[in-house]
Design a protein around this motif. Structure first.
Motif, PDB file in Angstrom:
ATOM      1  N   ASN A  86       0.826  -1.212   0.000  1.00  0.00           N
ATOM      2  CA  ASN A  86       0.000   0.000   0.000  1.00  0.00           C
ATOM      3  C   ASN A  86       0.856   1.257   0.000  1.00  0.00           C
ATOM      4  N   SER A  87       1.991   1.215   0.703  1.00  0.00           N
ATOM      5  CA  SER A  87       2.855   2.397   0.749  1.00  0.00           C
ATOM      6  C   SER A  87       3.487   2.684  -0.604  1.00  0.00           C
ATOM      7  N   ASN A  89       1.939   2.071  -3.458  1.00  0.00           N
ATOM      8  CA  ASN A  89       0.859   2.576  -4.310  1.00  0.00           C
ATOM      9  C   ASN A  89       0.446   3.997  -3.948  1.00  0.00           C
ATOM     10  N   ASP A  90       0.466   4.329  -2.651  1.00  0.00           N
ATOM     11  CA  ASP A  90       0.051   5.654  -2.191  1.00  0.00           C
ATOM     12  C   ASP A  90       0.719   5.971  -0.862  1.00  0.00           C
TER      13      ASP A  90
END
Length: 332
Positions: A86-87, A89-90
């Motif tokens: 997730n980090s 990706n965003d």
């Protein structure tokens, strides 16, 4: 110390700590959790109502944080955005929660003189070569490699600076990879367990030789409580249970314990910047505070974890479809 504020207490490691404290002490616990996708109120069911309070809120919101810190004897700060994928990706939520959220909490603790314990990760140290006999220690230099680990490193440094500059009554712990009940199915071990339980093929990043130093969440909880009660202010303690296994070995063990062929998994695209090896030297914690892990046998701990997921499908099934749909978009 009678009252503890636990941030992120509806998440995986935080909820295990809340259960552990309420089952093993006479403390009262207040949980502050934003209930993002990784927080689950169901992880806190069955707790004693006379000693447990839940507050939904954001650790970056001082209007919520300040009165809670003023009313407690100690803060144990678990709340974090923590998934590496997730980090990548965003990164933005990781900065808000891990950096601004930690700042908001330590400012409140500084003003009130409240005992503060900060939960961090071994990923702030970067990684080790597979053939390197070394392990991370409290003196290892920080070398984070992802938006997640870099924001956790930043939060660690904030706590250290507040101890030195303002006398914050704080300790820090950096722990190896956790496994156990209540972990979101996006994470490596529960994803593979739930895949096998649903007759789906387990997934292995790259060559699967990346090594993690696994620790059961209950052992992490007992270590944190020991540091909170007996740790030296200003000190950092590394938490580990000598559970080094590579990802390939873990997947094969999950398959074996569930009665499947050990090679019934699929290799998928590796994660960018995937750290090769983590390993913790927890001798300071063991020597100074007398802590020892209860789950020293990884295979036994994994068997108990598999049993929990097999018996608690209602807890993880609502997460599963959306998680796998997300991974399919990246061929993982």
């Amino acid at each position: 110390m009678k009252n503890i504020l636990v941030t992120g207490g509806a998440g995986f490691i935080g909820s295990n700590f809340v259960h552990y404290v309420l089952n093993n002490t006479d403390y009262s616990v207040t949980v502050l959790d934003k209930l993002t996708y990784a927080g689950n109120r169901a992880s806190l069911e069955g707790l004693p109502e006379d000693r447990f309070t839940f507050v939904e809120g954001d650790i970056a919101d001082a209007a919520v944080v300040n009165p809670l810190v003023e009313a407690t004897d100690a803060v144990v700060h678990y709340a974090a955005e923590s998934h590496n994928d997730n980090s990548l990706n965003d990164p933005a939520p990781f900065l808000t929660t891990n950096v601004i959220g930690t700042y908001t909490l330590i400012e409140a603790a500084r003003r009130t003189g409240t005992r503060f314990h900060h939960i961090s990760t071994d990923e702030v140290y970067g990684d080790l070569e597979l053939d390197d006999p070394a392990r991370f220690t409290e003196e290892t230099a920080y070398n984070p490699s992802s938006p997640y680990s870099s924001t956790k490193a930043a939060s660690d440094l904030l706590v250290r600076a507040w101890v030195r500059s303002f006398g914050l009554q704080a300790t820090i712990s950096n722990c190896s990879n956790n496994y156990g009940p209540y972990q979101h199915v996006e994470k490596f071990i529960p994803r593979q367990i739930t895949n096998v339980l649903l007759d789906m093929t387990p997934k292995l990043y790259g060559d699967g030789l990346n090594v993690r130093d696994w620790i059961h969440a209950e052992d992490h909880s007992s270590a944190v409580l020991a540091i909170l009660e007996r740790g030296t202010i200003g000190e950092t303690y590394l938490i580990g249970a000598d559970g080094e296994r590579n990802n390939k070995e873990v997947v094969e063990l999950i398959l074996e314990q569930l009665g499947k062929p050990r090679d019934a998994y699929e290799h998928v695209v590796d994660r960018p910047g995937h750290d090769r090896r983590y390993a913790i030297d927890s001798s300071k914690l063991r020597t100074e505070l007398g802590w020892l892990p209860a789950f020293s046998d990884f295979e036994q701990g994994l068997e108990a974890t598999i049993a929990w997921y097999a018996e608690n499908r209602d807890w993880w099934m609502p997460q599963k479809q959306a998680t796998e749909a997300k991974y399919q978009l990246s061929n993982q």
